[in-house]
Scaffold this active site. Structure first.
Site, mmCIF file in Angstrom:
data_model
loop_
_atom_site.group_PDB
_atom_site.id
_atom_site.type_symbol
_atom_site.label_atom_id
_atom_site.label_comp_id
_atom_site.label_asym_id
_atom_site.label_seq_id
_atom_site.Cartn_x
_atom_site.Cartn_y
_atom_site.Cartn_z
ATOM 1 N N HIS A 181 20.998 2.627 -18.744
ATOM 2 C CA HIS A 181 21.601 3.519 -17.754
ATOM 3 C C HIS A 181 20.745 4.777 -17.601
ATOM 4 C CE1 HIS A 181 25.261 1.093 -18.270
ATOM 5 N NE2 HIS A 181 25.635 1.581 -17.107
ATOM 6 N N LYS A 189 23.942 9.738 -18.707
ATOM 7 C CA LYS A 189 25.132 9.070 -19.263
ATOM 8 C C LYS A 189 25.413 9.588 -20.669
ATOM 9 C CE LYS A 189 27.396 4.630 -19.697
ATOM 10 N NZ LYS A 189 28.623 5.167 -19.096
HETATM 11 P P1 NAD Z 1 30.174 12.946 -13.201
HETATM 12 O O1 NAD Z 1 30.065 13.837 -14.386
HETATM 13 O O2 NAD Z 1 29.149 13.037 -12.120
HETATM 14 O O3 NAD Z 1 31.615 13.127 -12.497
HETATM 15 C C1 NAD Z 1 32.809 13.354 -13.189
HETATM 16 C C2 NAD Z 1 33.554 14.421 -12.403
HETATM 17 O O4 NAD Z 1 34.877 14.551 -12.919
HETATM 18 C C3 NAD Z 1 32.889 15.810 -12.513
HETATM 19 O O5 NAD Z 1 32.642 16.329 -11.219
HETATM 20 C C4 NAD Z 1 33.925 16.628 -13.279
HETATM 21 O O6 NAD Z 1 33.928 17.991 -12.899
HETATM 22 C C5 NAD Z 1 35.201 15.918 -12.845
HETATM 23 N N1 NAD Z 1 36.354 16.235 -13.706
HETATM 24 C C6 NAD Z 1 36.395 16.321 -15.069
HETATM 25 N N2 NAD Z 1 37.629 16.665 -15.469
HETATM 26 C C7 NAD Z 1 38.388 16.796 -14.342
HETATM 27 C C8 NAD Z 1 39.746 17.123 -14.093
HETATM 28 N N3 NAD Z 1 40.590 17.426 -15.083
HETATM 29 N N4 NAD Z 1 40.184 17.137 -12.808
HETATM 30 C C9 NAD Z 1 39.359 16.845 -11.789
HETATM 31 N N5 NAD Z 1 38.048 16.539 -11.963
HETATM 32 C C10 NAD Z 1 37.582 16.505 -13.224
HETATM 33 O O7 NAD Z 1 30.245 11.466 -13.799
HETATM 34 P P2 NAD Z 1 30.098 10.064 -13.021
HETATM 35 O O8 NAD Z 1 28.702 9.556 -13.153
HETATM 36 O O9 NAD Z 1 30.700 10.175 -11.656
HETATM 37 O O10 NAD Z 1 31.016 9.140 -13.945
HETATM 38 C C11 NAD Z 1 32.376 9.456 -14.180
HETATM 39 C C12 NAD Z 1 32.982 8.388 -15.085
HETATM 40 O O11 NAD Z 1 32.993 7.122 -14.409
HETATM 41 C C13 NAD Z 1 32.199 8.140 -16.393
HETATM 42 O O12 NAD Z 1 33.118 7.871 -17.428
HETATM 43 C C14 NAD Z 1 31.366 6.905 -16.061
HETATM 44 O O13 NAD Z 1 30.965 6.174 -17.205
HETATM 45 C C15 NAD Z 1 32.372 6.144 -15.242
HETATM 46 N N6 NAD Z 1 31.833 5.070 -14.382
HETATM 47 C C16 NAD Z 1 32.575 3.931 -14.321
HETATM 48 C C17 NAD Z 1 32.186 2.888 -13.489
HETATM 49 C C18 NAD Z 1 33.100 1.686 -13.376
HETATM 50 O O14 NAD Z 1 32.814 0.784 -12.574
HETATM 51 N N7 NAD Z 1 34.198 1.657 -14.117
HETATM 52 C C19 NAD Z 1 31.011 3.008 -12.710
HETATM 53 C C20 NAD Z 1 30.276 4.209 -12.781
HETATM 54 C C21 NAD Z 1 30.698 5.252 -13.616
#
Ligand code: NAD
Length: 265
Positions: free
Chosen positions: A154, A158
């Site tokens: 990744h 991450k």
């Molecule tokens: P990122 O850090 O870019 O985005 C996360 C966002 O959540 C940030 O903008 C943060 O400010 C916000 N946030 C945190 N706490 C919050 C709250 N209490 N209220 C509102 N917003 C809040 O991360 P990302 O790359 O977008 O990934 C996010 C998550 O999704 C990770 O856990 C990642 O591993 C996961 N993910 C899952 C899949 C899937 O298919 N399941 C695919 C990609 C990423």
């Protein structure tokens, strides 16, 4: 179907806003961020490079859950647990993509599913959902002389390892073998490790650049190796799957659902 996005300024959050705005049958109910996020107050359309949507990014999660039929959450474990409480309080469906959840966190989410429907998946892509099914089948077919190793790569931002998808693939392999992943997981090898323990499921983690997500499950025995791989080219595939799950979950009874359920597998 009114769909809300929490973590709307995040990498996945922005993809999800774009996907909801472009999906037939879906209306964007709103999006939230943590208090203090510099994007608060911005129009959600222009935030993601599209025409103005007439809805702004707020930090009022309770109002979003009240206004939405389903909320999509790709944030962080602590935030996701708080959102699950709001989903229960408002009877809103919740789609959870957040990874890095502990066993306790999963147990807390399972409690919420008594009251409202949740779709939880470590990977919302069609390809990985199918890959997990193949891995389960291959692991069930091949004998214990086949070693199972899972390699994932990744992007450099991450924060959790091995990836939620790698662990889900490990669980699929362990299921196929009729064992518990926790009992056979070998995720850290460094220094004098000794020989590989028969029956272990190994994990190797690579991090670098902007790789969206590569996963390979290897089955290795004497003079033969079988590899099953998936490569994600864009985060849009996860957003597409999550919005599909949100549209699918409309009207479903309370319960815990997976992408297998959404795709009818
Ligand atoms: P990122 O850090 O870019 O985005 C996360 C966002 O959540 C940030 O903008 C943060 O400010 C916000 N946030 C945190 N706490 C919050 C709250 N209490 N209220 C509102 N917003 C809040 O991360 P990302 O790359 O977008 O990934 C996010 C998550 O999704 C990770 O856990 C990642 O591993 C996961 N993910 C899952 C899949 C899937 O298919 N399941 C695919 C990609 C990423």
């Amino acid at each position: 179907m009114r769909i809300g996005i929490v973590g709307g300024a995040g990498r996945m959050g922005q993809m999800l806003i774009r996907e909801v705005l472009g999906s037939k049958g879906a209306t964007l109910a709103g999006a939230t961020e943590r208090p203090g996020n510099p994007a608060l107050g911005r129009d959600l359309g222009t935030l993601v490079g599209l025409e103005p949507a007439g809805v702004v990014l707020t930090d009022d999660a309770a109002a979003l859950f009240a206004a939405a039929d389903a909320v999509i959450d790709f944030t962080a474990p602590a935030a996701t647990l708080a959102h699950a409480d709001l989903a229960v309080a408002h009877g809103t469906a919740l789609i959870v993509g957040t990874t890095g959840l502990s066993a306790d966190d999963h147990a807390r989410l399972a409690q919420a599913t008594v009251k409202t429907p949740l779709v939880v998946s470590a990977n919302f892509s069609l390809g990985v959902t199918l890959l997990a099914g193949l891995v389960r089948k291959v692991a069930a077919t091949l004998g214990p002389d086949w070693d199972i190793e899972i390699v994932e790569m990744h992007h450099k931002h991450k924060v959790d390892a091995p990836s939620g998808t790698a662990l889900a693939l490990g669980r699929a392999a362990a299921d196929g073998r009729g064992v518990d992943l926790a009992a056979v997981k070998d995720a850290v090898r460094d220094g004098h490790t000794g020989a590989r323990k028969p029956g272990d499921i190994g994990f190797a983690t690579l991090r670098g650049g902007d790789v969206v997500g590569d996963h390979t499950v290897m089955f290795a025995t004497e003079a033969e190796r079988l590899e099953l791989s998936h490569k994600a080219g864009s985060r849009a595939i996860f957003a597409r799957g999550a919005v599909r799950a949100a549209l699918w979950v409309a009207g479903k009874p309370a319960g815990l659902y997976s992408m297998d359920d959404v795709l009818g597998l």
